[in-house]
Scaffold this motif. Structure first.
Motif, mmCIF file in Angstrom:
data_model
loop_
_atom_site.group_PDB
_atom_site.id
_atom_site.type_symbol
_atom_site.label_atom_id
_atom_site.label_comp_id
_atom_site.label_asym_id
_atom_site.label_seq_id
_atom_site.Cartn_x
_atom_site.Cartn_y
_atom_site.Cartn_z
ATOM 1 N N LEU A 165 -2.444 11.287 1.208
ATOM 2 C CA LEU A 165 -1.282 12.316 1.068
ATOM 3 C C LEU A 165 -0.344 11.575 0.563
ATOM 4 C CD1 LEU A 165 -0.245 14.926 2.306
ATOM 5 C CD2 LEU A 165 0.874 13.772 4.110
ATOM 6 N N ARG A 166 -0.083 10.138 0.587
ATOM 7 C CA ARG A 166 0.899 9.329 -0.253
ATOM 8 C C ARG A 166 0.372 9.405 -1.799
ATOM 9 N NH1 ARG A 166 4.217 7.408 -2.712
ATOM 10 N NH2 ARG A 166 5.082 5.410 -2.872
ATOM 11 N N ALA A 167 -0.766 9.157 -2.109
ATOM 12 C CA ALA A 167 -0.974 8.931 -3.470
ATOM 13 C C ALA A 167 -0.839 10.623 -4.114
ATOM 14 C CB ALA A 167 -2.548 8.845 -3.403
ATOM 15 N N GLU A 168 -1.317 11.665 -3.306
ATOM 16 C CA GLU A 168 -1.070 12.754 -3.662
ATOM 17 C C GLU A 168 0.409 13.110 -4.200
ATOM 18 O OE1 GLU A 168 -2.906 15.553 -0.811
ATOM 19 O OE2 GLU A 168 -4.772 14.763 -1.199
ATOM 20 N N GLY A 169 1.045 12.785 -3.230
ATOM 21 C CA GLY A 169 2.736 12.920 -3.356
ATOM 22 C C GLY A 169 3.189 12.181 -4.818
ATOM 23 N N ALA A 170 2.603 10.958 -4.999
ATOM 24 C CA ALA A 170 2.834 10.533 -6.328
ATOM 25 C C ALA A 170 2.035 11.022 -7.440
ATOM 26 C CB ALA A 170 2.409 8.923 -6.226
ATOM 27 N N GLY A 171 0.983 11.874 -7.357
ATOM 28 C CA GLY A 171 0.351 12.329 -8.481
ATOM 29 C C GLY A 171 -0.694 11.558 -8.855
ATOM 30 N N LEU A 172 -1.215 10.675 -8.159
ATOM 31 C CA LEU A 172 -2.273 9.726 -8.355
ATOM 32 C C LEU A 172 -3.499 9.982 -7.745
ATOM 33 C CD1 LEU A 172 0.085 6.584 -8.148
ATOM 34 C CD2 LEU A 172 -0.458 8.044 -10.276
ATOM 35 N N SER A 190 -4.795 -4.408 -5.739
ATOM 36 C CA SER A 190 -5.083 -3.430 -7.058
ATOM 37 C C SER A 190 -4.600 -2.123 -6.990
ATOM 38 C CB SER A 190 -6.496 -3.607 -7.359
ATOM 39 O OG SER A 190 -7.145 -2.936 -6.297
ATOM 40 N N MET A 191 -4.634 -1.486 -5.687
ATOM 41 C CA MET A 191 -4.131 -0.292 -5.499
ATOM 42 C C MET A 191 -2.554 -0.201 -5.446
ATOM 43 S SD MET A 191 -5.297 2.175 -2.387
ATOM 44 C CE MET A 191 -7.098 2.246 -2.823
ATOM 45 N N LEU A 192 -1.907 -1.146 -5.064
ATOM 46 C CA LEU A 192 -0.426 -1.341 -4.978
ATOM 47 C C LEU A 192 0.023 -1.387 -6.451
ATOM 48 C CD1 LEU A 192 2.285 -1.185 -3.690
ATOM 49 C CD2 LEU A 192 1.951 -3.812 -3.299
ATOM 50 N N GLN A 193 -0.796 -2.273 -7.146
ATOM 51 C CA GLN A 193 -0.395 -2.179 -8.581
ATOM 52 C C GLN A 193 -0.605 -0.961 -9.131
ATOM 53 O OE1 GLN A 193 -2.217 -5.754 -10.762
ATOM 54 N NE2 GLN A 193 -2.544 -6.792 -8.945
ATOM 55 N N ASP A 194 -1.636 -0.314 -8.903
ATOM 56 C CA ASP A 194 -1.766 1.185 -9.666
ATOM 57 C C ASP A 194 -0.731 1.987 -9.220
ATOM 58 O OD1 ASP A 194 -4.218 0.079 -11.014
ATOM 59 O OD2 ASP A 194 -5.355 0.988 -9.709
ATOM 60 N N LEU A 195 -0.516 2.056 -8.092
ATOM 61 C CA LEU A 195 0.683 2.938 -7.627
ATOM 62 C C LEU A 195 2.014 2.495 -8.298
ATOM 63 C CD1 LEU A 195 1.654 4.907 -5.474
ATOM 64 C CD2 LEU A 195 2.614 3.000 -3.974
ATOM 65 N N GLU A 196 2.384 1.550 -8.413
ATOM 66 C CA GLU A 196 3.675 0.772 -9.060
ATOM 67 C C GLU A 196 3.613 1.379 -10.680
ATOM 68 O OE1 GLU A 196 4.909 -2.688 -5.964
ATOM 69 O OE2 GLU A 196 3.720 -2.982 -7.852
ATOM 70 N N ALA A 197 2.437 1.314 -11.431
ATOM 71 C CA ALA A 197 2.112 1.540 -12.360
ATOM 72 C C ALA A 197 1.947 3.050 -12.952
ATOM 73 C CB ALA A 197 1.001 0.743 -13.303
ATOM 74 N N GLY A 198 1.768 3.807 -11.913
ATOM 75 C CA GLY A 198 1.540 5.304 -12.119
ATOM 76 C C GLY A 198 0.041 5.648 -12.685
ATOM 77 N N SER A 205 -1.614 -1.289 1.881
ATOM 78 C CA SER A 205 -0.568 -1.668 0.734
ATOM 79 C C SER A 205 0.139 -0.346 0.097
ATOM 80 C CB SER A 205 -0.980 -2.974 -0.449
ATOM 81 O OG SER A 205 -1.925 -2.066 -1.216
ATOM 82 N N LEU A 206 -0.826 0.261 -0.310
ATOM 83 C CA LEU A 206 -0.197 1.588 -0.856
ATOM 84 C C LEU A 206 0.776 2.609 0.233
ATOM 85 C CD1 LEU A 206 -1.064 4.010 -3.021
ATOM 86 C CD2 LEU A 206 -2.482 4.977 -1.147
ATOM 87 N N LEU A 207 0.538 2.314 1.389
ATOM 88 C CA LEU A 207 1.373 3.100 2.560
ATOM 89 C C LEU A 207 2.963 2.284 2.691
ATOM 90 C CD1 LEU A 207 -1.143 4.085 5.094
ATOM 91 C CD2 LEU A 207 -0.101 5.622 3.485
ATOM 92 N N THR A 208 2.692 0.829 2.625
ATOM 93 C CA THR A 208 3.672 0.006 3.158
ATOM 94 C C THR A 208 4.399 -0.743 2.078
ATOM 95 O OG1 THR A 208 2.227 -2.048 3.093
ATOM 96 C CG2 THR A 208 2.444 -0.889 5.212
ATOM 97 N N GLY A 209 3.693 -0.707 0.896
ATOM 98 C CA GLY A 209 4.434 -1.288 -0.438
ATOM 99 C C GLY A 209 4.663 -2.798 -0.328
ATOM 100 N N VAL A 210 3.977 -3.617 0.374
ATOM 101 C CA VAL A 210 4.026 -5.062 0.642
ATOM 102 C C VAL A 210 2.823 -5.560 0.107
ATOM 103 C CG1 VAL A 210 5.930 -4.558 2.274
ATOM 104 C CG2 VAL A 210 3.561 -5.156 2.939
ATOM 105 N N THR A 211 2.869 -6.915 -0.111
ATOM 106 C CA THR A 211 1.550 -7.822 -0.348
ATOM 107 C C THR A 211 0.924 -8.385 0.956
ATOM 108 O OG1 THR A 211 3.241 -9.734 0.026
ATOM 109 C CG2 THR A 211 2.904 -8.967 -2.090
#
Length: 335
Positions: free
Chosen positions: A326-333, A283-291, A225-231
């Motif tokens: 790599l995706r999470a690092e790019g988002a600073g998370l 939960s990981m997608l929610q965290d990504l979206e909330a920073g 979900s972190l990589l795709t951004g979907v449910t």
């Protein structure tokens, strides 16, 4: 040891005032227990000003009165401490919890992924191994003796649309048990308290297996979900992603069995359980979206650490972990 009676109010401290911590706090407070949240920042201010606002079953939110404190010293000794923080926060926070721990206070862990104590009990593969991805310097291990730990896992979907507000949308099962296995009086006591509060709690004789069974879903759904951004429903309904989902789950099942766990499930059964929950935002997608920082190490890094320790190939897990990091690092998370 405590009586098995669950009838009188208990002092319960909940460390972590996010979606899961807030859901558990609300249910326990509505059941009449003396609940205190360890919180900070906007969440602390919101709960102090407006109570914990809680919605479940599609109903309007209600105000639930709970204490909220900024420090363990202000909370004082508790009958039960529940850890509902992200795993990456535990080495910093857990060593400060001493004022909350009376002589016989158990600590119930409700974190995603593999907990720090998973291999610190005798009699299983990798006995005594510290999970460097979860507790790299052993701070959590030293702060909470294994004799205090009650392992737990919760199957629920909740989110926080704003600080101090929790919406519970699906799921109602919580399992808890002794890290070393078997049924104990204190596991029966606390599962009864939590069940009476409507949390669907059961005492498990094999909590390490329950934790691994939950991991089967998280290890796929969260990083993908972190990589795709979907449910989760969209991932499982997509043929290509479903195939990757299944391959990751197969590797996790094989690893669990290599570690001596009895896993009575198949990838199809486990994916069907996830699909039945509907359009879940992990939960990981929610965290990504909330920073917010993401829980990659406990959910994916620690199982890969275990696989390397026993020489078990997990190529799909390693590939997805690399991409997700790599995706999470790019988002600073992350880290």
């Amino acid at each position: 040891m405590n009586s098995v009676s669950t009838s009188h109010p208990r002092r319960i401290g909940i460390v972590g005032a996010g979606a899961v911590g807030g859901h558990v706090a609300a249910r326990l407070a509505l059941a009449g227990h003396q609940v205190t949240l360890l919180a900070r920042g906007a969440t602390l201010e919101a709960v102090r000003a407006h109570g914990l606002r809680y919605a479940t079953g599609g109903q309007a939110s209600q105000r639930v009165e709970v204490r909220a404190e900024a420090t363990p010293q202000a909370m004082g000794a508790q009958d039960l401490v529940i850890l509902a923080l992200k795993s990456q926060a535990l080495p910093t926070v857990v060593p400060t919890l001493g004022p909350m721990l009376a002589a016989d206070t158990p600590v119930l862990t409700l974190n995603n992924g593999l907990p720090w104590w998973y291999f610190l009990v005798p009699g299983q593969a990798l006995e005594g191994q510290r999970l460097a991805r979860v507790d790299p310097l052993g701070e959590t291990e030293r702060a909470v003796d294994i004799s205090r730990v009650l392992g737990g896992t919760i199957m629920t979907s909740c989110h926080c649309p704003e600080p101090g507000v929790v919406v519970h949308s699906a799921g109602a099962r919580l399992a808890l048990g002794e890290p070393g296995g078997g049924l104990s009086e204190r596991a029966a006591l606390w599962s009864g308290v939590l069940a009476d509060a409507g949390l669907g709690a059961v005492a498990s004789p094999q909590i390490r297996v329950d934790i691994w069974l939950k991991l089967l879903g998280n290890i796929c759904a969260n990083p993908l979900s972190l990589l795709t951004g979907v449910t989760t429903d969209r991932m499982i309904d997509d043929p290509g992603v479903r195939s990757l989902f299944a391959a990751m789950m197969e590797e996790c099942i094989a690893l669990g069995r290599r570690l001596g766990l009895t896993l009575d499930t198949t990838t199809e059964q486990r994916m069907a359980q996830t699909r039945q929950l509907g359009a879940i935002r992990s939960s990981m997608l929610q965290d990504l979206e909330a920073g917010r920082s993401v829980e990659l190490d406990a959910i994916l890094g620690a199982p890969i650490e275990c696989a390397q320790a026993v020489g078990q190939p997990v190529p799909r897990l390693q590939e997805v972990f690399a991409l997700a990091c790599l995706r999470a690092e790019g988002a600073g998370l992350y880290p």
